[in-house]
Write an enzyme that holds these catalytic residues in place. Structure first.
Site, mmCIF file in Angstrom:
data_model
loop_
_atom_site.group_PDB
_atom_site.id
_atom_site.type_symbol
_atom_site.label_atom_id
_atom_site.label_comp_id
_atom_site.label_asym_id
_atom_site.label_seq_id
_atom_site.Cartn_x
_atom_site.Cartn_y
_atom_site.Cartn_z
ATOM 1 N N ALA A 120 0.776 -1.338 -0.056
ATOM 2 C CA ALA A 120 0.109 -0.106 0.063
ATOM 3 C C ALA A 120 0.812 1.449 0.087
ATOM 4 C CB ALA A 120 -0.826 0.089 1.298
ATOM 5 N N GLN A 169 0.706 -15.203 0.872
ATOM 6 C CA GLN A 169 1.102 -16.359 0.176
ATOM 7 C C GLN A 169 0.476 -16.632 -0.878
ATOM 8 O OE1 GLN A 169 1.116 -19.965 2.870
ATOM 9 N NE2 GLN A 169 2.524 -18.984 4.184
ATOM 10 N N GLY A 216 -1.835 -14.492 -3.254
ATOM 11 C CA GLY A 216 -1.695 -14.087 -4.566
ATOM 12 C C GLY A 216 -2.609 -12.716 -4.573
ATOM 13 N N GLU A 260 -9.166 -20.248 -4.922
ATOM 14 C CA GLU A 260 -9.225 -19.974 -3.623
ATOM 15 C C GLU A 260 -10.699 -20.011 -3.173
ATOM 16 O OE1 GLU A 260 -4.805 -17.917 -2.421
ATOM 17 O OE2 GLU A 260 -6.689 -16.687 -2.212
ATOM 18 N N HIS A 311 -7.695 -16.378 10.111
ATOM 19 C CA HIS A 311 -7.431 -17.299 9.144
ATOM 20 C C HIS A 311 -7.462 -18.473 9.716
ATOM 21 C CE1 HIS A 311 -5.366 -19.295 5.632
ATOM 22 N NE2 HIS A 311 -5.459 -18.326 5.079
ATOM 23 N N ARG A 335 -13.794 -18.048 4.771
ATOM 24 C CA ARG A 335 -12.975 -17.985 5.801
ATOM 25 C C ARG A 335 -13.746 -17.957 7.055
ATOM 26 N NH1 ARG A 335 -7.612 -14.403 3.915
ATOM 27 N NH2 ARG A 335 -6.600 -15.906 2.582
ATOM 28 N N HIS A 378 -5.573 -12.633 11.384
ATOM 29 C CA HIS A 378 -4.936 -12.631 10.145
ATOM 30 C C HIS A 378 -5.403 -11.429 9.254
ATOM 31 C CE1 HIS A 378 -3.181 -13.888 6.418
ATOM 32 N NE2 HIS A 378 -4.206 -13.757 5.519
ATOM 33 N N GLU A 394 -4.971 -2.250 4.290
ATOM 34 C CA GLU A 394 -5.644 -2.867 5.460
ATOM 35 C C GLU A 394 -5.952 -1.842 6.665
ATOM 36 O OE1 GLU A 394 -5.201 -6.807 8.709
ATOM 37 O OE2 GLU A 394 -3.630 -6.209 7.009
ATOM 38 N N ARG A 397 -13.483 -10.583 4.247
ATOM 39 C CA ARG A 397 -12.345 -10.204 2.890
ATOM 40 C C ARG A 397 -12.395 -11.538 2.351
ATOM 41 N NH1 ARG A 397 -7.361 -11.325 1.499
ATOM 42 N NH2 ARG A 397 -6.586 -11.948 3.720
ATOM 43 N N SER A 414 -6.742 -8.231 -0.630
ATOM 44 C CA SER A 414 -6.131 -7.381 -0.068
ATOM 45 C C SER A 414 -4.987 -6.756 -0.634
ATOM 46 C CB SER A 414 -5.545 -8.154 1.172
ATOM 47 O OG SER A 414 -4.573 -9.278 0.923
ATOM 48 N N LEU A 415 -4.110 -7.431 -1.378
ATOM 49 C CA LEU A 415 -3.067 -6.616 -2.321
ATOM 50 C C LEU A 415 -3.757 -5.891 -3.391
ATOM 51 C CD1 LEU A 415 -0.170 -9.399 -2.532
ATOM 52 C CD2 LEU A 415 -0.527 -7.528 -0.733
#
Length: 509
Positions: A25, A56, A58, A123, A238, A283, A342, A366, A377, A382-383
């Protein structure tokens, strides 16, 4: 009060922007701000100490021939449990493919298939394979290294290794700079705008996958500056942190379940049997299922044995290395897992340009509540969110009038000491499943420390927000209020937090 004894860097330009944080960010925002001069303030040298490097899974983006941004946006809204802003979800999902192209242009080494196309993973809660990855399960590190190289080569960016301590206000109440500390010296950084990209708060919990510095300092600074905070109760746990006693806990990426791994109990029975979505449920659903099994005294494992275990080292080298370090052979042994703090969906309330409710203050990643994640989420968003808001923030700052002159005086708060009691309180009382008595106990425990400790203040804001949400939604589960009420956001200022805390804890209690 503190007065700077000296300035440990060259004087700042009058139109300089201060960006706090050097994860995806912060660095993406700094790059997008060029050619405006930017000072990136980071507590550790570039490339270290950020959650980005640990990511991890992506970056979610609709890159496949069978996919489109509209489908990605719908998946995002479904995961958000009624609190995702549809316009934000649509805009971010639409921006996804172009953001991947931007990173490729910077040299990001994304994995590709035999035909040279991007290799796309699956995912939980995604209806298509759309997870763009690098190095198997090393995407965060690869993206961070790419942005670090780009920032180092950008002449408009300078990096200051120092601790951010507080925001400085101007005479009109807006943010006009940052107080930092380095080598025991506190000093102000005047700025036309400040962008907080300080990450999350997972380290407030005894069980977390976050770096130890992720205690929500940016949230506390924003609250003390008068900013509105939104949906602070929504903490994502998580489901598959590797339970080998490490702190922080290593992570077994969700993509493992996308490739066939299954959750089992110690007798080999499937944990997710009979639950909608099974092992690829959202999740929060998976985390609660594991929590319930563990609350009965039964361990839970991620079973990667068989074909997935044979190719673990090549497809998931990070997880394979973490397992090896813990003495686990995924080909022959299931991996012990448990939920751990997480990601924080709540944060500083920002608009479509990343602007907070206080003039001159912006937030990205975040630490922000942008409307994308809602109550839970979606994996690998997030990325993407950070990358999508960085150019919006840059454009807004470039178009806005600079902040006024710094108002004096300014002061700093002491660093937090041992957080063991705080972390234990958050884990026990404000964890995966919550109830009124536990939340009131947390508020009573946290309130005294919150008046002088930013970590405790952030934890208190989470606790009072969770107490005020008398329903179960997304990542927020109240055992005493299992029903879901009409969708609403929780928005608070610091003044309201103190009032809520006083109301929650009777005088003399």
């Amino acid at each position: 009060m503190n007065a700077p004894a000296r300035f440990p860097f060259r004087p700042l330009a009058a139109d300089r922007v201060v960006v706090v944080g050097a994860g995806v960010a912060g660095l993406a925002t700094a790059l997008r701000l060029a050619p405006l001069p930017v000072t990136v303030v980071t507590a550790a040298p570039l490339g270290f100490g950020t959650a980005t490097g640990w990511a991890q899974g992506g970056i979610a983006a609709a890159m496949g021939d069978d996919d489109e941004p509209a489908l990605h946006a719908l998946d995002t809204q479904a995961a958000g449990a009624g609190l995702t802003d549809p316009a934000v979800a649509e805009a971010v999902a639409k921006a996804g493919p172009g953001l991947i192209d931007w990173l490729v242009g910077l040299g990001a080494p994304f994995d590709r298939d035999e035909a040279g196309a991007l290799a796309l993973g699956l995912e939980a809660a995604h209806c298509r394979r759309r997870i763009v990855r690098a190095g198997g399960d090393s995407t965060g590190r690869a993206v961070l290294e790419t942005l670090v190289r780009a920032a180092a080569a950008c002449p408009s960016i300078e990096v200051l290794v120092a601790r951010a301590r507080d925001l400085i206000r101007d005479d009109a109440g807006g943010v006009a700079g940052l107080v930092c500390e380095r080598d025991g010296v506190s000093f102000p950084l005047p700025a036309r705008a400040v962008v907080l990209a300080t990450g999350g708060l997972g380290a407030l919990y005894a069980s977390t996958t976050n770096p130890t510095g992720a205690t929500g300092r940016g949230l506390a600074m924003a609250a003390r500056a008068g900013a509105v905070l939104r949906d602070m109760e929504f903490v994502q746990f998580h489901p598959t942190a590797i339970a080998t006693g490490a702190d922080p806990m290593p992570l077994a990426t969700e993509a493992l379940r996308g490739e066939g791994a299954r959750l089992i109990d110690r007798d080999g029975a499937p944990v997710m049997a009979g639950i909608a979505g099974g092992d690829l449920a959202p999740r929060d659903v998976v985390a609660r299922a594991i929590f319930q099994v563990r609350s009965r005294g039964t361990e839970v494992f991620l079973d990667c044995r068989g074909a997935l275990g044979l190719r673990m080292a090549g497809r998931f080298p990070t997880v394979a290395g973490l397992c090896a370090a813990a003495g686990i052979d995924p080909q022959r042994q299931p991996i012990p897992v448990r939920p751990a703090a997480h990601y924080h969906m709540g944060g500083i309330a920002v608009d479509q340009d990343g602007a907070a409710s206080v003039a001159g203050l912006y937030a990205c990643g975040e630490v922000a509540s942008s409307g994308l994640h809602g109550a839970n989420r979606l994996a690998s968003n997030s990325l993407l969110e950070a990358l999508a808001f960085a150019p919006r923030i840059a454009a807004a700052i470039a178009a806005a009038a600079p902040a006024g002159a710094c108002a004096a005086p300014w002061e700093t708060r002491p660093e937090a000491g041992d957080l063991a009691d705080l972390r234990a309180t958050m884990e026990r009382r404000v964890g995966v499943v919550r109830e009124e008595a536990g939340l009131r106990a947390a508020v009573a425990r946290l309130t005294p420390a919150a008046r002088h400790c930013d970590a405790a203040l952030t934890g208190l804001i989470v606790a009072v927000s969770a107490l005020s949400r008398t329903e179960s939604r997304g990542a927020h589960r109240r055992s005493d209020h299992p029903e879901q009420l009409p969708a609403r956001h929780t928005e608070v200022t610091l003044a309201q937090v103190w009032r809520m805390a006083d109301a929650a804890v009777p005088v003399g209690a």
